[in-house]
Motif scaffolding. Structure first.
Motif, short mmCIF file in Angstrom:
data_model
loop_
_atom_site.label_atom_id
_atom_site.label_comp_id
_atom_site.label_asym_id
_atom_site.label_seq_id
_atom_site.Cartn_x
_atom_site.Cartn_y
_atom_site.Cartn_z
N SER A 386 0.85 -1.22 -0.09
CA SER A 386 0.22 -0.32 -0.15
C SER A 386 1.09 1.11 0.17
CB SER A 386 -0.72 -0.15 1.44
OG SER A 386 -0.21 -0.30 2.61
N GLY A 387 2.14 1.20 0.60
CA GLY A 387 3.04 2.09 0.70
C GLY A 387 3.36 2.36 -1.12
N ASN A 388 3.91 2.04 -1.60
CA ASN A 388 4.89 1.29 -2.98
C ASN A 388 3.43 2.21 -3.92
OD1 ASN A 388 5.07 -1.48 -5.53
ND2 ASN A 388 6.06 0.73 -5.35
N GLN A 389 2.10 1.54 -3.48
CA GLN A 389 1.26 2.02 -4.16
C GLN A 389 1.05 3.51 -4.22
OE1 GLN A 389 -0.47 1.23 -6.30
NE2 GLN A 389 -2.90 1.90 -7.31
N SER A 390 1.37 4.10 -3.03
CA SER A 390 1.36 5.53 -2.79
C SER A 390 2.50 6.44 -3.18
CB SER A 390 1.25 5.85 -1.18
OG SER A 390 0.45 5.09 -0.32
N VAL A 391 3.38 6.22 -3.39
CA VAL A 391 4.59 6.44 -3.64
C VAL A 391 3.97 6.34 -5.59
CG1 VAL A 391 6.69 6.45 -4.69
CG2 VAL A 391 6.13 6.09 -2.20
N ARG A 392 3.53 5.53 -5.37
CA ARG A 392 3.32 5.24 -7.90
C ARG A 392 2.12 6.58 -7.98
NH1 ARG A 392 3.04 -0.94 -9.40
NH2 ARG A 392 5.03 -1.62 -8.86
N LYS A 393 1.41 6.92 -7.09
CA LYS A 393 0.15 7.75 -7.44
C LYS A 393 0.69 9.02 -7.01
CE LYS A 393 -3.78 4.37 -5.73
NZ LYS A 393 -5.08 5.20 -4.79
N TRP A 394 2.02 9.38 -6.17
CA TRP A 394 2.22 10.61 -5.94
C TRP A 394 3.20 10.71 -7.04
CZ3 TRP A 394 7.98 11.44 -5.14
CH2 TRP A 394 7.69 12.68 -5.11
N ARG A 395 4.21 9.77 -7.85
CA ARG A 395 5.03 9.89 -8.86
C ARG A 395 3.79 9.38 -10.60
NH1 ARG A 395 9.21 5.16 -8.80
NH2 ARG A 395 10.03 6.08 -10.63
N GLY A 396 2.70 8.95 -10.44
CA GLY A 396 1.37 9.23 -11.48
C GLY A 396 2.28 8.58 -12.27
N ASN A 398 1.51 4.55 -11.47
CA ASN A 398 0.03 3.61 -10.73
C ASN A 398 -0.43 2.98 -11.83
OD1 ASN A 398 -1.23 6.66 -10.90
ND2 ASN A 398 -2.67 5.61 -10.27
N ASP A 399 -0.70 1.98 -12.14
CA ASP A 399 -1.31 1.29 -13.07
C ASP A 399 -2.83 1.04 -12.14
OD1 ASP A 399 -0.96 -0.54 -10.86
OD2 ASP A 399 0.49 -1.73 -12.21
N THR A 400 -3.07 1.11 -11.29
CA THR A 400 -4.36 0.67 -10.93
C THR A 400 -4.67 1.92 -9.55
OG1 THR A 400 -5.78 -0.39 -10.15
CG2 THR A 400 -3.93 -0.62 -9.38
N PRO A 401 -5.99 2.57 -9.88
CA PRO A 401 -6.53 3.88 -8.94
C PRO A 401 -6.64 3.24 -7.20
CG PRO A 401 -8.53 3.24 -9.77
CD PRO A 401 -7.17 2.24 -10.34
#
Length: 814
Positions: A386-396, A398-401
């Protein structure tokens, strides 16, 4: 994309009046520039895809260097041929061990941080290398700093670098090389390194007068003063005064018996360290040779031409089961989850063997192994993801919302569909099985064998042989799960011990030879006995159902065994397959008895290491050398058994692949078995229905989760706190001997150390009680469902759905 591009080109060439040429060609160019979604995502390592290039000479040299350098480091840094004594002496102080704990902790934190920050998908290779260096250094420091407490840790870490670096090679610049070419080079490199190390060690031992003698032991101990200064926490030890087997004056010292026991334990710890330093090259050579054999069998001998990596991965699952069942199998299972369950089953349609393996991959037993092995790491994984997904969202990127990444979400969705009641129940069963092996065999069996050796010491040696033969034969004939390995180890322990007592100086070697002969003839006679069971009782439906004669694998075994003459598959099944089902099947099939016995004779190559392991176990209390030799013999026995079983499994899978449709066809002679199975199907469906997680009450869930939790905690204590829970005891020690001399003071129960041993056993038995309570509750509910069901084919869930549809209400009794 290619199809759309082709359609646009056809439109351009066929009908320029409908679309302008310039616009059409712009569309074509735009479509050709579009790449598949996978190519635009983050770059990944590739281990599964087979390449098309043969290894070049520089690439082969890199592979050899990856094998040679860790071995060289192990010999130079950790063996007596180099600076092993000095290294272990430097890490002996207690503060070094504490520093190792801190280093491992910070390494784990670094790895977690790198995972959360998407290290695998960093665009800059330089950044990836720089950020990977700190955890690698910390892990290395931790492995070496824990050297005194865990002497095997530095050696294990150093040798682990070989497959680790080779895996990086294979996943990066060697991913385009042919799989067979890569594994051939790895097998040759590791095998050559193992032979070189063994050759150098033999020369060093005999040319330099380093044989394992009293003089060598005294020399190693004299140079290990750093170890003896810190191995006992109260004060420094002197080898001659406290630890020498002939010269020590420990009994003359005015100290209490408990302190004497602690000093003797510390002396054994120090002796195990410098013995490992002496034997280190042999360990390294053995590990290299095992790795060479594994790579040859996996990548060369059993190499498949399957183009689909999933089908090949399913074939390799069987090999992983034999080597590191829990860890490796769970890794393969997680890999299949990343593909998705439906994708896995769809891909398997082209392979009959894969069709058979795919359902097994999704069985509750496999899931229970995964849950039991991973336990607390499952929530930790999802927390970090979940932390990894938050980093991906911050970097833009992420492959899923959702809350988790795409691959983790697949795993979460898959886990959500599991029957958790069945899985947790099987985790409890596995915990109880682990207790039987860890405590029942290594503790209770040792006590029993020690008593048996003392009891038989007054008997004639011939009578001892007869009793051992009779006990072993009875163990073979017990259906259907007693394997031959315990029988061979039992023979090695008892016969060699009695031979030492009755046959003089050469009694040990003579006892080993006699034990091998007894085990060999025991196996042949047991095959005849099991053959008779199948021959005379094979017509009974219950016996046929017991060995599943109507299943595809058993039919494949039957087809292989019915082939005339001897072949590799027949021999491998007869010596590597499960003893009872294999021999009983031979009797049911009425195979030729001389041919069966002839194909069974190579079992001597499997039983000999087992007998040696038992013989060495019987002497493990005399010297650290015997314990190490016992471990080596046990590993050798496991490798031999694995090789035979793996060959048999491969031949069975090959037969299923070639004749799967024929084997899957129901046979008229199996009609009664199918009917017996059908009669028990309703009971099974009712039990499955009442044990669904959604049908359990809160109390049911608390009981089951508490049972599994207690099992996991108790298992952790049995493994990680073994010294605090149980006294060390070996077969060659007497129960009546004082604890200070390795005995149990006349009380077998004194092997349990208070308070931690009592706490661990209490947790285990509480878990067993909760497991029994859960099973009783579920069985009673299943009986009630059967009792109140009017339609045998209707489960409680279906009945409730029917009542909801019709508007009828259940009776008061229901």
């Amino acid at each position: 994309v290619a199809q759309r591009s082709q359609d646009a080109e056809v439109m351009v060439e066929g009908d320029a009046t409908l679309i302008g040429n310039r616009q059409a060609h712009q569309d074509v160019d735009a479509l050709k520039q579009v790449k598949p979604e996978e190519d635009t995502q983050y770059p990944r390592f590739s281990w599964a895809v087979d390449g098309t290039h043969t290894l070049s000479l520089p690439q082969g040299a890199l592979i050899f260097a990856a094998c040679f350098v860790p071995n060289l480091a192990a010999v130079v840094l950790l063996s007596d041929m180099g600076t092993g004594i000095q290294v272990y002496s430097e890490v002996a102080p207690p503060m070094m061990s504490l520093g190792g704990d801190l280093a491992i902790f910070f390494a784990a934190m670094c790895i977690a941080l790198l995972y959360v920050s998407d290290w695998f998908y960093y665009k800059s290779r330089c950044v990836k290398v720089v950020t990977a260096v700190p955890p690698v250094i910390l892990i290395t420091m931790g492995a070496f700093l824990k050297g005194r407490k865990y002497p095997w840790a530095p050696l294990l870490f150093t040798l682990f670098l070989i497959p680790f670096v080779l895996g990086i090679y294979r996943g990066t610049f060697l991913r385009t090389s042919r799989r067979k070419s890569f594994y051939t080079c790895v097998s040759a490199s590791t095998g050559l390194c193992g032979l070189l190390i063994m050759l150098v060690f033999v020369i060093w031992v005999f040319a330099g007068e380093h044989q394992w003698t009293r003089a060598t032991k005294d020399d190693l101990a004299a140079r290990s003063t750093g170890l003896y200064d810190h191995v006992y926490k109260e004060h420094k030890l002197e080898y001659v005064v406290h630890c020498h087997p002939d010269l020590n004056s420990l009994d003359d010292l005015d100290i209490q018996e408990e302190e004497k026991d602690s000093i003797k334990t510390a002396c054994r710890q120090a002796a195990s360290v410098w013995f490992l330093v002496w034997i280190c090259p042999v360990v390294a050579a053995f590990c290299n040779l095992v790795l060479a054999v594994f790579c040859y069998m996996d990548g060369v001998a059993l190499n498949t031409n399957e183009s689909d990596s999933l089908v090949r991965a399913l074939r390799q699952v069987l090999m992983l089961l034999f080597f590191l069942f829990a860890g490796m199998y769970c890794s393969a299972y997680l890999a299949s989850l990343a593909y998705g369950g439906q994708t896995l089953l769809t891909t398997c349609q082209g392979s009959k063997a894969a069709k058979m393996l795919a359902p097994a991959l999704r069985s509750d037993w496999v899931r229970a192994i995964f849950v039991g092995a991973a336990n607390v790491f499952i929530p930790i994984f999802f927390f970090l993801n979940s932390g990894n997904q938050s980093v991906r969202k911050w970097r833009g990127t992420n492959d899923t919302p959702g809350r988790y990444t795409k691959s983790a979400q697949r795993v979460a969705d898959e886990i959500d569909t599991w029957n958790w009641c069945s899985i947790l129940t099987k985790v409890a069963l596995l915990g109880e099985l682990f207790f039987m092996l860890q405590i029942g065999f290594s503790k209770v069996t040792y006590i029993f064998l020690s008593w048996l050796c003392e009891f038989l010491s007054d008997f004639d040696f011939g009578l001892v042989l007869f009793l051992v033969f009779a006990v072993g034969y009875c163990m073979f004939m017990l259906p259907p799960v007693i394997p031959g390995v315990p029988v061979y180890i039992f023979s090695g322990i008892v016969i060699t011990d009695q031979a030492r007592r009755n046959l003089g100086d050469n009694g040990f070697v003579t006892g080993i030879i006699i034990a091998i002969a007894v085990g060999f003839f025991n196996k042949l006679l047991a095959c005849l006995g099991q053959y008779c069971i199948g021959f005379f009782l094979g017509k009974k439906v219950k016996v046929q159902q017991l060995i599943a004669v109507d299943s595809v694998p058993t039919k494949a075994i039957e087809m292989i065994l019915n082939r005339p003459g001897l072949n590799l598959g027949k021999v491998a099944i007869l010596i590597g397959g499960p003893d009872w089902p294999t021999s009983v099947t031979c009797g049911i099939l009425k195979l030729n008895i001389p041919q069966m016995l002839l194909g069974t004779m190579p079992v001597i190559f499997i039983l000999s290491p087992c007998v040696l392991a038992g013989a060495f176990i019987a002497r493990q209390g005399e010297d650290a050398m015997w314990l190490t030799l016992a471990n080596f013999a046990t590993i050798a026995a496991a490798v031999c058994q694995i090789a035979a079983g793996l060959t048999a499994a491969f031949c069975i899978m090959k037969t299923i692949q070639e004749h799967g449709d024929e084997l899957a066809e129901p046979r008229p002679e199996h009609a009664e078995i199918r009917e017996l199975t059908r009669k028990g199907e309703h009971s099974r469906r009712s039990y499955i229905d009442v044990t669904k997680w959604s049908n359990l009450t809160l109390c049911d869930k608390v009981i089951l989760i508490g049972c599994v939790g207690f099992h996991l905690v108790a298992g952790f204590m049995f493994v990680m706190m073994a010294e605090a829970c149980f006294l060390p005891f070996s077969v060659d020690k007497s129960i009546k001997a004082p604890i200070s001399e390795g005995g149990l003071g006349g009380n077998p129960l004194s092997i349990v150390v208070a308070p931690w041993g009592h706490i661990a056993l209490c947790l285990f038995f509480i878990a067993v009680a909760l497991h029994i309570l859960h099973c009783c509750i579920m069985s009673q509910r299943a009986k009630n469902e059967l009792k109140y069901s009017q339609n045998p084919a209707e489960t409680a869930e279906e009945r409730r759905a029917s009542q909801t549809t019709t508007g009828s209400k259940p009776s008061a009794k229901e």
